[in-house]
Scaffold this motif. Sequence first.
Motif, PDB file in Angstrom:
ATOM      1  N   GLY A  58      36.058 -34.347 -36.333  1.00 34.95           N
ATOM      2  CA  GLY A  58      35.388 -34.266 -37.775  1.00 34.95           C
ATOM      3  C   GLY A  58      33.995 -34.586 -37.424  1.00 34.95           C
ATOM      4  N   THR A  59      33.359 -35.174 -36.183  1.00 36.00           N
ATOM      5  CA  THR A  59      31.872 -35.262 -36.072  1.00 36.00           C
ATOM      6  C   THR A  59      31.322 -33.971 -35.727  1.00 36.00           C
ATOM      7  OG1 THR A  59      32.481 -37.582 -35.423  1.00 36.00           O
ATOM      8  CG2 THR A  59      30.415 -36.797 -34.939  1.00 36.00           C
ATOM      9  N   SER A  86      29.587 -41.376 -38.308  1.00 31.94           N
ATOM     10  CA  SER A  86      29.617 -39.995 -38.053  1.00 31.94           C
ATOM     11  C   SER A  86      28.641 -39.246 -39.163  1.00 31.94           C
ATOM     12  CB  SER A  86      30.836 -39.427 -38.239  1.00 31.94           C
ATOM     13  OG  SER A  86      31.646 -39.843 -37.087  1.00 31.94           O
ATOM     14  N   ASP A 161      31.716 -34.123 -46.662  1.00 31.90           N
ATOM     15  CA  ASP A 161      32.425 -34.957 -45.619  1.00 31.90           C
ATOM     16  C   ASP A 161      34.010 -35.729 -46.263  1.00 31.90           C
ATOM     17  OD1 ASP A 161      33.600 -36.658 -43.723  1.00 31.90           O
ATOM     18  OD2 ASP A 161      31.723 -37.676 -43.377  1.00 31.90           O
ATOM     19  N   ALA A 163      36.449 -36.106 -44.474  1.00 31.78           N
ATOM     20  CA  ALA A 163      37.394 -36.714 -43.417  1.00 31.78           C
ATOM     21  C   ALA A 163      38.393 -37.502 -43.746  1.00 31.78           C
ATOM     22  CB  ALA A 163      36.460 -37.383 -42.415  1.00 31.78           C
ATOM     23  N   GLN A 164      38.269 -38.249 -44.922  1.00 33.86           N
ATOM     24  CA  GLN A 164      39.302 -39.204 -45.370  1.00 33.86           C
ATOM     25  C   GLN A 164      40.047 -38.454 -46.603  1.00 33.86           C
ATOM     26  OE1 GLN A 164      37.515 -42.931 -46.243  1.00 33.86           O
ATOM     27  NE2 GLN A 164      36.329 -43.077 -44.136  1.00 33.86           N
ATOM     28  N   SER A 185      38.643 -34.432 -40.767  1.00 33.43           N
ATOM     29  CA  SER A 185      39.212 -34.764 -39.543  1.00 33.43           C
ATOM     30  C   SER A 185      40.646 -35.251 -39.323  1.00 33.43           C
ATOM     31  CB  SER A 185      38.388 -36.180 -39.209  1.00 33.43           C
ATOM     32  OG  SER A 185      38.902 -36.968 -38.174  1.00 33.43           O
ATOM     33  N   LYS A 190      43.767 -40.645 -40.074  1.00 37.62           N
ATOM     34  CA  LYS A 190      43.433 -40.129 -41.248  1.00 37.62           C
ATOM     35  C   LYS A 190      44.685 -39.727 -42.176  1.00 37.62           C
ATOM     36  CE  LYS A 190      39.005 -39.886 -39.767  1.00 37.62           C
ATOM     37  NZ  LYS A 190      37.900 -40.905 -40.323  1.00 37.62           N
TER      38      LYS A 190
END
Length: 373
Positions: A58-59, A86, A161, A163-164, A185, A190
């Motif tokens: 994810g970064t 990140s 973002d 990611a979550q 991500s 996650k």
Amino acid sequence: MQFIDLAAQQVHMKEALDRRIQTVLAHGRYIMGPEVIELEGALAQFCGAKHAVTCANGTDALEMALAALEVGSGDAVFVPSFTFASTAEVVPGTGAVPYFVDVSPTTFNIDIASLERTMASAKRDGLRPAAVIPVDLFGLPADYDAISDLASTQGMSVIADAAQSFGASYKERSSGTLGDLTTSSFFPAKPLGCYGDGGVIFTDSDDWADLIRSFRVHGKGTEKYDNVRLGRNSRLDTVQAAILLEKLAHFPDEIDARQRVADIYSDALGESVHVPQVPNECRSVWAQYTLRMQSRDQRDRVRDRLKYNGIPTEVYYPKPLHQQGAFHGNPGDPEGLAVSEQLSETVLALPMHPYLSREDQQRVIDALKSSLS
Ligand SMILES: *Cc1c(COP(=O)(O)O)cnc(C)c1O
């Protein structure tokens, strides 16, 4: 009791996962194999984005999104301070300056008034507001209509973002479609995780999708040994794609199960502590179930009591990014980042995963209530 129980999840899909992995071992196409292509189609379809381009984590997804936008020297990029490293870490390498924005005490997501103040401050510093990276913290989407309105009046791009938050929604639109580019991500913890590192970029733009497909394979042109731009090595392993295909099949049920767990916590604890607030137009995917306690003292005391009772908890995040050594001296909201600071002292995340048993959850609730009295 586990904070996030991946072993309990595995029991539900072990045979199917083994079959998927065996298929990869049999065909041997470990890099960019057929499962990667199939997964990209399935992910795009799941959220309604035109393109899903998978990558190593994810970064990297955030880095490649910034590169696609050609963010660089002379630019300012706005990020919340209350997030994982990140989100901000990817900015300085482009030549742009990350500006820290405060968050809302109820949603923990980027605060629009703070974003406006911080943008004005960046302009006074002589920088061009190039992009904002809202984070859908703990699985709850940020307020994208307000963010996008502000961004478009300023000619600024939105990189979500997520990611979550893959699996969440905002005004009937799915996470993955809420920014100009959206990153996510597949880190194991996650909501949709693989058994290693993995990431993805979603976009409706054919040009950005093509560019990122080139970036992830060393800036390739029409074929591999034709390097038309600087790129990197950032591909999702075929074996991880195979695992994700199986996990994606179970994901809708898991999202429902997460919601049931969250509802039980909120019903049982809502009168005793500040439970998470989900705006009506949002559906959270509950990457975390995070309480806000009255003080650091109370938080740390409750956390110790729960630990003594064998109940794992976590603090996401114990230090806001503007106070981290890595970002020392970076600019931010000229009025300060008081909410981010206060949250890092008072938040407490409880065990949350789709296979949390009713009995274990009751133990958490009982222990928490008695630790408050
Ligand atoms: C996990 C996470 C990332 C980074 O994902 P990786 O796959 O671990 O690189 C970025 N932003 C947020 C908000 C995250 O929670």
